[in-house]
Write a protein that holds these residues in place. Sequence first.
Motif, PDB file in Angstrom:
ATOM      1  N   LYS A 103       0.834  -1.180   0.000  1.00  0.00           N
ATOM      2  CA  LYS A 103       0.000   0.000   0.000  1.00  0.00           C
ATOM      3  C   LYS A 103       0.879   1.244   0.000  1.00  0.00           C
ATOM      4  O   LYS A 103       1.851   1.316   0.761  1.00  0.00           O
ATOM      5  CB  LYS A 103      -0.944   0.011   1.203  1.00  0.00           C
ATOM      6  CG  LYS A 103      -1.922  -1.150   1.222  1.00  0.00           C
ATOM      7  CD  LYS A 103      -2.772  -1.134   2.480  1.00  0.00           C
ATOM      8  CE  LYS A 103      -3.732  -2.319   2.513  1.00  0.00           C
ATOM      9  NZ  LYS A 103      -4.531  -2.351   3.760  1.00  0.00           N
ATOM     10  N   PRO A 104       0.550   2.238  -0.846  1.00  0.00           N
ATOM     11  CA  PRO A 104       1.392   3.447  -0.894  1.00  0.00           C
ATOM     12  C   PRO A 104       1.223   4.311   0.348  1.00  0.00           C
ATOM     13  O   PRO A 104       0.124   4.451   0.885  1.00  0.00           O
ATOM     14  CB  PRO A 104       0.871   4.173  -2.133  1.00  0.00           C
ATOM     15  CG  PRO A 104      -0.543   3.714  -2.288  1.00  0.00           C
ATOM     16  CD  PRO A 104      -0.570   2.292  -1.789  1.00  0.00           C
ATOM     17  N   GLU A 105       2.331   4.842   0.796  1.00  0.00           N
ATOM     18  CA  GLU A 105       2.337   5.807   1.886  1.00  0.00           C
ATOM     19  C   GLU A 105       3.036   7.065   1.392  1.00  0.00           C
ATOM     20  O   GLU A 105       4.100   6.991   0.774  1.00  0.00           O
ATOM     21  CB  GLU A 105       3.079   5.270   3.115  1.00  0.00           C
ATOM     22  CG  GLU A 105       2.414   4.051   3.747  1.00  0.00           C
ATOM     23  CD  GLU A 105       3.159   3.564   4.975  1.00  0.00           C
ATOM     24  OE1 GLU A 105       2.579   2.778   5.722  1.00  0.00           O
ATOM     25  OE2 GLU A 105       4.321   3.979   5.162  1.00  0.00           O
ATOM     26  N   PHE A 106       2.458   8.211   1.641  1.00  0.00           N
ATOM     27  CA  PHE A 106       3.029   9.463   1.152  1.00  0.00           C
ATOM     28  C   PHE A 106       4.292   9.834   1.915  1.00  0.00           C
ATOM     29  O   PHE A 106       4.350   9.683   3.149  1.00  0.00           O
ATOM     30  CB  PHE A 106       2.013  10.592   1.225  1.00  0.00           C
ATOM     31  CG  PHE A 106       0.834  10.413   0.302  1.00  0.00           C
ATOM     32  CD1 PHE A 106       1.042  10.320  -1.061  1.00  0.00           C
ATOM     33  CD2 PHE A 106      -0.447  10.341   0.797  1.00  0.00           C
ATOM     34  CE1 PHE A 106      -0.039  10.144  -1.927  1.00  0.00           C
ATOM     35  CE2 PHE A 106      -1.522  10.167  -0.051  1.00  0.00           C
ATOM     36  CZ  PHE A 106      -1.321  10.070  -1.418  1.00  0.00           C
ATOM     37  N   VAL A 107       5.274  10.293   1.158  1.00  0.00           N
ATOM     38  CA  VAL A 107       6.521  10.781   1.736  1.00  0.00           C
ATOM     39  C   VAL A 107       6.530  12.293   1.565  1.00  0.00           C
ATOM     40  O   VAL A 107       6.436  12.802   0.452  1.00  0.00           O
ATOM     41  CB  VAL A 107       7.748  10.167   1.031  1.00  0.00           C
ATOM     42  CG1 VAL A 107       9.039  10.745   1.604  1.00  0.00           C
ATOM     43  CG2 VAL A 107       7.732   8.653   1.168  1.00  0.00           C
ATOM     44  N   GLU A 108       6.638  13.000   2.664  1.00  0.00           N
ATOM     45  CA  GLU A 108       6.676  14.461   2.613  1.00  0.00           C
ATOM     46  C   GLU A 108       8.108  14.901   2.906  1.00  0.00           C
ATOM     47  O   GLU A 108       8.580  14.808   4.027  1.00  0.00           O
ATOM     48  CB  GLU A 108       5.712  15.066   3.639  1.00  0.00           C
ATOM     49  CG  GLU A 108       4.272  14.602   3.484  1.00  0.00           C
ATOM     50  CD  GLU A 108       3.630  15.029   2.186  1.00  0.00           C
ATOM     51  OE1 GLU A 108       4.159  15.948   1.518  1.00  0.00           O
ATOM     52  OE2 GLU A 108       2.599  14.425   1.817  1.00  0.00           O
ATOM     53  N   GLY A 109       8.794  15.313   1.832  1.00  0.00           N
ATOM     54  CA  GLY A 109      10.212  15.657   1.974  1.00  0.00           C
ATOM     55  C   GLY A 109      10.445  17.100   2.274  1.00  0.00           C
ATOM     56  O   GLY A 109      11.567  17.566   2.330  1.00  0.00           O
TER      57      GLY A 109
END
Length: 260
Positions: A254-260
């Motif tokens: 499942k995709p998880e958002f990465v906030e860079g």
Amino acid sequence: MKLFDCHVHTEFSVDGKTELKEYLKIASEQGIGITITDHMDYINPRNYDSQPSLFDCEKLFDSYVPLRCDNFRIGVELGMEPSVAAKNCKLIKAYPWDYVLGSMHIVGGAPYAELVYLEKDIPEIYSQYFAEYTEALRVHDCVDAVAHIDGICRYNKHLDNNLTIVNGGAGLYELLKLMAARELALEINTERFDLAGAADSLLIIARLFRELGGKYFTAGSDAHRVERLGYKLRQAYDLGDSAGLRAVTFCERKPEFVEG
């Protein structure tokens, strides 16, 4: 969520040079997460007629599951030759992967690293590559992302060898459209980022992917040894953001958002 290097090869890959414990140490020092993606190829991409390039899944999961955490995910780089699609998808269903990265290393029935580029022009070679990549993806409904879309450029010895919308041709459009329709992620692979024009050309491709409906990207160094872990990872995330794509990593497919 911290940045993730989503393309890392350990000693379970036939060409891997580093044990996981070394990667985890450096990842902790860099403040990044990692997803391992060891090679699983029922058709050997380095020697088409030789034995498959496989690892022992039971041994890998026995070794790595105890180390699984928010900063460490277990993935696989799957060689997507159409003739082994059924085997591939069966293997993916049999184990609790976090991430499945589909890749293509064979063109015209042979490793594309062995193609004699001087005998064909770049558009002809790239057209065949993307046509076969698209067909391979059509029969693989078990992947989360598409690996190193410019991978064939690594072996092209022409001076101007970067992937473009022009030399990628209709096959590139078809591959990107299929990826977008399935909501797959485009991998921003940094292996070529030290070469002139490579990152800029990939940015144009990523923007085209967004225009065709693509939403997501993953970023990976394609590290086969610890010194390459996290290579230009920040640049990859900035590139994907500039293209209008959302950065993701995967956990339990499942995709998880990465906030860079």
